[in-house]
Design a protein around this motif. Structure first.
Motif, mmCIF file in Angstrom:
data_model
loop_
_atom_site.group_PDB
_atom_site.id
_atom_site.type_symbol
_atom_site.label_atom_id
_atom_site.label_comp_id
_atom_site.label_asym_id
_atom_site.label_seq_id
_atom_site.Cartn_x
_atom_site.Cartn_y
_atom_site.Cartn_z
ATOM 1 N N ILE A 1 0.831 -1.202 0.000
ATOM 2 C CA ILE A 1 0.000 0.000 0.000
ATOM 3 C C ILE A 1 0.870 1.259 0.000
ATOM 4 C CG2 ILE A 1 -0.235 0.273 2.509
ATOM 5 C CD1 ILE A 1 -3.154 0.994 2.081
ATOM 6 N N VAL A 2 2.033 1.172 0.621
ATOM 7 C CA VAL A 2 2.932 2.323 0.690
ATOM 8 C C VAL A 2 3.631 2.550 -0.644
ATOM 9 C CG1 VAL A 2 4.996 3.240 1.826
ATOM 10 C CG2 VAL A 2 3.245 2.077 3.168
ATOM 11 N N ALA A 3 3.883 1.476 -1.384
ATOM 12 C CA ALA A 3 4.600 1.612 -2.656
ATOM 13 C C ALA A 3 3.868 2.544 -3.605
ATOM 14 C CB ALA A 3 4.777 0.235 -3.281
ATOM 15 N N THR A 4 2.527 2.475 -3.607
ATOM 16 C CA THR A 4 1.744 3.321 -4.494
ATOM 17 C C THR A 4 1.927 4.798 -4.169
ATOM 18 O OG1 THR A 4 0.103 1.552 -4.500
ATOM 19 C CG2 THR A 4 -0.562 3.643 -5.457
ATOM 20 N N ALA A 5 2.060 5.108 -2.882
ATOM 21 C CA ALA A 5 2.134 6.503 -2.448
ATOM 22 C C ALA A 5 3.558 7.033 -2.359
ATOM 23 C CB ALA A 5 1.464 6.635 -1.077
ATOM 24 N N MET A 6 4.559 6.210 -2.632
ATOM 25 C CA MET A 6 5.935 6.612 -2.380
ATOM 26 C C MET A 6 6.340 7.836 -3.199
ATOM 27 S SD MET A 6 8.414 6.189 -0.413
ATOM 28 C CE MET A 6 7.875 4.681 0.387
ATOM 29 N N LEU B 1 -6.020 0.656 -2.969
ATOM 30 C CA LEU B 1 -6.403 1.448 -1.810
ATOM 31 C C LEU B 1 -5.391 2.546 -1.548
ATOM 32 C CD1 LEU B 1 -8.317 1.880 0.567
ATOM 33 C CD2 LEU B 1 -6.983 0.194 1.858
ATOM 34 N N GLY B 2 -4.101 2.202 -1.675
ATOM 35 C CA GLY B 2 -3.057 3.193 -1.460
ATOM 36 C C GLY B 2 -3.158 4.352 -2.430
ATOM 37 N N GLY B 3 -3.427 4.039 -3.699
ATOM 38 C CA GLY B 3 -3.579 5.093 -4.691
ATOM 39 C C GLY B 3 -4.779 5.979 -4.406
ATOM 40 N N TYR B 4 -5.890 5.371 -3.994
ATOM 41 C CA TYR B 4 -7.104 6.141 -3.707
ATOM 42 C C TYR B 4 -6.888 7.083 -2.522
ATOM 43 C CZ TYR B 4 -11.969 7.239 -2.693
ATOM 44 O OH TYR B 4 -13.139 7.905 -2.458
ATOM 45 N N ILE B 5 -6.318 6.551 -1.437
ATOM 46 C CA ILE B 5 -6.091 7.379 -0.253
ATOM 47 C C ILE B 5 -5.147 8.530 -0.577
ATOM 48 C CG2 ILE B 5 -5.038 7.404 2.046
ATOM 49 C CD1 ILE B 5 -6.069 4.578 2.459
ATOM 50 N N THR B 6 -4.102 8.251 -1.337
ATOM 51 C CA THR B 6 -3.132 9.290 -1.672
ATOM 52 C C THR B 6 -3.759 10.366 -2.555
ATOM 53 O OG1 THR B 6 -1.357 7.658 -1.572
ATOM 54 C CG2 THR B 6 -0.872 9.720 -2.701
ATOM 55 N N ASP B 7 -4.601 9.961 -3.507
ATOM 56 C CA ASP B 7 -5.191 10.921 -4.442
ATOM 57 C C ASP B 7 -6.289 11.759 -3.809
ATOM 58 O OD1 ASP B 7 -3.513 10.071 -6.435
ATOM 59 O OD2 ASP B 7 -4.963 8.678 -7.322
ATOM 60 N N TYR B 8 -7.083 11.159 -2.919
ATOM 61 C CA TYR B 8 -8.278 11.845 -2.448
ATOM 62 C C TYR B 8 -8.212 12.269 -0.977
ATOM 63 C CZ TYR B 8 -10.250 10.249 -6.847
ATOM 64 O OH TYR B 8 -10.484 10.031 -8.178
ATOM 65 N N LEU B 9 -7.276 11.753 -0.218
ATOM 66 C CA LEU B 9 -7.116 12.183 1.168
ATOM 67 C C LEU B 9 -5.710 12.763 1.334
ATOM 68 C CD1 LEU B 9 -8.869 9.167 2.965
ATOM 69 C CD2 LEU B 9 -9.794 11.459 2.568
ATOM 70 N N HIS B 10 -4.826 12.008 1.947
ATOM 71 C CA HIS B 10 -3.420 12.410 2.108
ATOM 72 C C HIS B 10 -2.637 11.156 2.443
ATOM 73 C CE1 HIS B 10 0.204 14.353 3.756
ATOM 74 N NE2 HIS B 10 -0.152 15.405 3.039
ATOM 75 N N ILE C 1 -2.578 6.585 4.947
ATOM 76 C CA ILE C 1 -2.162 5.206 4.692
ATOM 77 C C ILE C 1 -1.663 4.565 5.983
ATOM 78 C CG2 ILE C 1 -0.341 3.844 3.581
ATOM 79 C CD1 ILE C 1 -0.672 5.561 1.141
ATOM 80 N N PHE C 2 -1.052 5.378 6.834
ATOM 81 C CA PHE C 2 -0.536 4.888 8.118
ATOM 82 C C PHE C 2 -1.554 5.062 9.238
ATOM 83 C CE2 PHE C 2 3.190 6.393 5.664
ATOM 84 C CZ PHE C 2 3.827 5.181 5.515
ATOM 85 N N TYR C 3 -2.242 6.215 9.271
ATOM 86 C CA TYR C 3 -3.161 6.485 10.369
ATOM 87 C C TYR C 3 -4.387 5.574 10.354
ATOM 88 C CZ TYR C 3 -0.577 10.719 11.593
ATOM 89 O OH TYR C 3 0.392 11.608 11.998
ATOM 90 N N ILE C 4 -4.736 5.037 9.179
ATOM 91 C CA ILE C 4 -5.891 4.140 9.117
ATOM 92 C C ILE C 4 -5.659 2.878 9.942
ATOM 93 C CG2 ILE C 4 -5.148 2.821 7.089
ATOM 94 C CD1 ILE C 4 -8.015 2.885 6.112
ATOM 95 N N ASN C 5 -4.382 2.577 10.210
ATOM 96 C CA ASN C 5 -4.059 1.402 11.017
ATOM 97 C C ASN C 5 -4.406 1.586 12.489
ATOM 98 O OD1 ASN C 5 -2.941 -0.107 8.873
ATOM 99 N ND2 ASN C 5 -1.001 0.981 9.069
ATOM 100 N N LEU C 6 -4.519 2.829 12.950
ATOM 101 C CA LEU C 6 -4.747 3.063 14.376
ATOM 102 C C LEU C 6 -6.127 2.590 14.838
ATOM 103 C CD1 LEU C 6 -2.970 6.533 14.777
ATOM 104 C CD2 LEU C 6 -2.050 4.223 15.082
ATOM 105 N N PRO C 7 -7.224 3.003 14.192
ATOM 106 C CA PRO C 7 -8.518 2.460 14.644
ATOM 107 C C PRO C 7 -8.645 0.961 14.392
ATOM 108 C CG PRO C 7 -8.790 3.778 12.642
ATOM 109 C CD PRO C 7 -7.398 4.024 13.137
ATOM 110 N N LEU C 8 -8.115 0.476 13.261
ATOM 111 C CA LEU C 8 -8.174 -0.962 12.995
ATOM 112 C C LEU C 8 -7.366 -1.737 14.029
ATOM 113 C CD1 LEU C 8 -7.724 -1.009 9.100
ATOM 114 C CD2 LEU C 8 -9.850 -1.183 10.411
ATOM 115 N N GLY C 9 -6.172 -1.236 14.352
ATOM 116 C CA GLY C 9 -5.328 -1.892 15.348
ATOM 117 C C GLY C 9 -5.955 -1.878 16.728
ATOM 118 N N LEU C 10 -6.613 -0.773 17.080
ATOM 119 C CA LEU C 10 -7.257 -0.680 18.390
ATOM 120 C C LEU C 10 -8.382 -1.698 18.519
ATOM 121 C CD1 LEU C 10 -7.488 0.767 21.096
ATOM 122 C CD2 LEU C 10 -9.028 2.424 20.000
ATOM 123 N N ILE C 11 -9.167 -1.851 17.453
ATOM 124 C CA ILE C 11 -10.247 -2.846 17.474
ATOM 125 C C ILE C 11 -9.657 -4.249 17.633
ATOM 126 C CG2 ILE C 11 -12.082 -3.907 16.116
ATOM 127 C CD1 ILE C 11 -12.503 -1.162 14.794
#
Length: 510
Positions: free
Chosen positions: A28-33, A152-161, A165-175
């Motif tokens: 996922i990070v490769a797309t946004a690099m 997913l990486g491309g979408y997040i990078t294009d339409y969010l920031h 890509i990294f912060y989305i792991n925080l709520p998922l990891g907490l659950i």
């Protein structure tokens, strides 16, 4: 009974979330690099951000797998979630490529713990009669994440920031953390043994040398440079020492004694070889669509959807059939389909239709899907619960290694083939100019619409033909691991999942 079943379902949800995060986070990070480097700089060092994660994850897999056998699954799995979340939060705050690389290494440590232990926990908590279905689900998710992450990486990078890509792991990891901490009650006994520190150090040294040689070779340094050759020599040196030390260790991190079992050895071979073949198709088909047909990066990524869906089908069916058929009886026909699909990809031309490519991708997906579910069960079949963590983690390590080697080796083959064809077509000076204008190592820059518009028709057609033939030639080379994986399946022993035997062990531990 329903309460226990509900708890198992909650635990499985936590495990699936953890696997999803860990397996997606590399690609996922490769797309946004490109976007990340454009914002924080470090174009000459961006490869370290990928290498750091891969080295830490792959090194951690066998280590955490063994530690979970010795001291318990839960503590190390929860440790992995926490470390992964910390690393993700830090990555989102990175202000330089050096910082990002260090924080990615922290992420990788957590991912190594989660991936190596998740399948083992699943086998600990799921009743034997449901393991086939659950293994299919786990395997399907593993396969899906490897090809869905770039989209997913491309979408997040294009339409969010890119930080999301990294912060989305925080709520998922907490659950995942909450579900495992509060609902997973570990009941198996674990014997505390001496940790093989020397084996750990040698394993880390070998993996660091191999992964950095693969990542830096042909990019930062020439393949024949002293730096890359030195890294390969270091890998061989540490690997020989590792084998020598582990054979004499009382509790080795990687137990080579496990490979005396025919089923386990062939399972690891199939995992490594099929992984290399699968990643070749996953990497080059989108480039083919974008470069040959002129599609957008998003459209090129979407061509993988038929492969994703078909892999889910055989992963699920394979999990269901494990208690009815020997593992080899499931893998042989599906791996044959994989080889057929790859063989058909070698027939592609610039005139081939998108429909035809879709059919071939469906065959590749059908061929690889069963391996995601069946191999995990086959890997632990011959071992008691106290050794399953090491068995599963070593198999996952070898699968990841095969994928990484496949991407690198076949990437080199395709790159050299394309360079040779363009040089032959345009002459040395013309080919050099074309290659200087277009970075053929970056599939998201390769023949993008803006660059295509600057080329005359003859130049574009020549490059398109060269790209097509170089990728098709690479598919031909990838038939080698596909056929070898099928051959390894033929020499597997004839065991199958026995719910009655597993039920005895399950009852004893519960």
């Amino acid at each position: 009974m329903s309460q226990a079943r509900n708890k198992v379902g909650v635990i499985i949800a936590g495990l699936l979330l953890a696997i999803l995060m860990a397996s997606m986070d590399n690609t996922i990070v490769a797309t946004a690099m490109g976007t990340i480097v454009g914002e924080i700089g470090g174009l000459d060092k961006f490869v370290w951000a990928t290498s750091a994660y891969m080295v830490a994850e792959m090194t951690g897999m066998p280590i955490f797998g063994k530690l979970s056998d010795m001291y318990g699954r839960k503590r190390f799995f929860v440790f992995g979630i926490v470390v992964f979340m910390i690393g993700s939060a830090l990555c989102g705050m990175a202000e330089s490529i050096i910082q990002l690389s260090l924080f990615r290494a922290i992420q990788g440590i957590g991912a190594g713990a989660m991936v190596s232990i998740a399948f083992t926990i699943m086998f600990d908590v799921v009743p034997p009669e449901s393991r086939g279905k659950m293994t299919g689900m786990f395997g399907a998710l593993f396969g899906l994440s490897s090809v869905a992450a770039p989209l997913l990486g491309g979408y997040i990078t294009d339409y969010l920031h890119w930080i999301w890509i990294f912060y989305i792991n925080l709520p998922l990891g907490l659950i995942a953390f909450i579900l495992i901490v509060f609902f997973y009650k570990e009941s198996a006994e674990h014997s505390k043994q001496k940790i093989d520190y020397l084996g750990c150090l040698l394993l880390v040294g070998a993996i660091i040398c191999l992964m950095f040689a693969i990542e830096l070779g042909g990019k930062a340094y020439a393949w024949g440079s002293s730096q890359i050759l030195g890294l390969f020599v270091g890998f061989v040196f540490f690997s020989i020492l590792l084998v020598f030390v582990e054979k004499r260790a009382a509790e080795p991190i990687i137990s080579f004694r496990m490979f005396r079992i025919r089923l386990y050895t062939t399972t690891n071979l199939v995992a490594m070889l099929s992984g290399a073949t699968f990643m070749t198709a996953s990497m080059f088909i989108p480039i083919y669509i974008q470069g040959v047909y002129g599609g957008t990066a998003t459209n090129a990524g979407l061509i993988l959807l038929p492969m994703m869906v078909s892999s889910v089908v055989t992963a699920t069916v394979g999990g269901f059939l494990m208690s009815k058929l020997p593992y080899r009886a499931i893998l042989i026909p599906t791996l044959a389909i994989l080889a057929i699909g790859m063989a058909l990809l070698t027939t592609l031309t610039t005139e081939s239709s998108r429909f035809l490519i879709t059919i071939y991708m469906i065959l590749v997906g059908l061929g690889i899907g069963a391996s995601f579910s069946v191999l995990s069960s086959a890997a632990i079949h011959s071992f008691p619960a106290a050794q399953r963590g090491a068995a599963t983690s070593t198999m996952n390590f070898n699968r990841s290694l095969g994928m990484t080697l496949g991407i690198t080796i076949f990437g080199i083959i395709q790159s050299h083939s394309l360079t040779d064809r363009l040089t032959e077509a345009f002459g040395k000076s013309g080919g050099t100019k074309i290659l200087a204008d277009v970075d053929f190592n970056d599939p998201h820059v390769l023949l993008n619409p803006a660059i295509r518009q600057t080329m005359d028709g003859n130049t574009l057609n020549t490059i398109t033909e060269g790209l097509s033939s170089s990728i098709v030639g690479t598919f031909a080379w990838s038939l080698i691991p596909a056929v070898l994986a099928l051959s390894a399946a033929f020499i597997m022993s004839r065991e199958k999942l026995d719910p009655n035997v597993e039920a005895d062990g399950y009852a004893a531990s519960h």
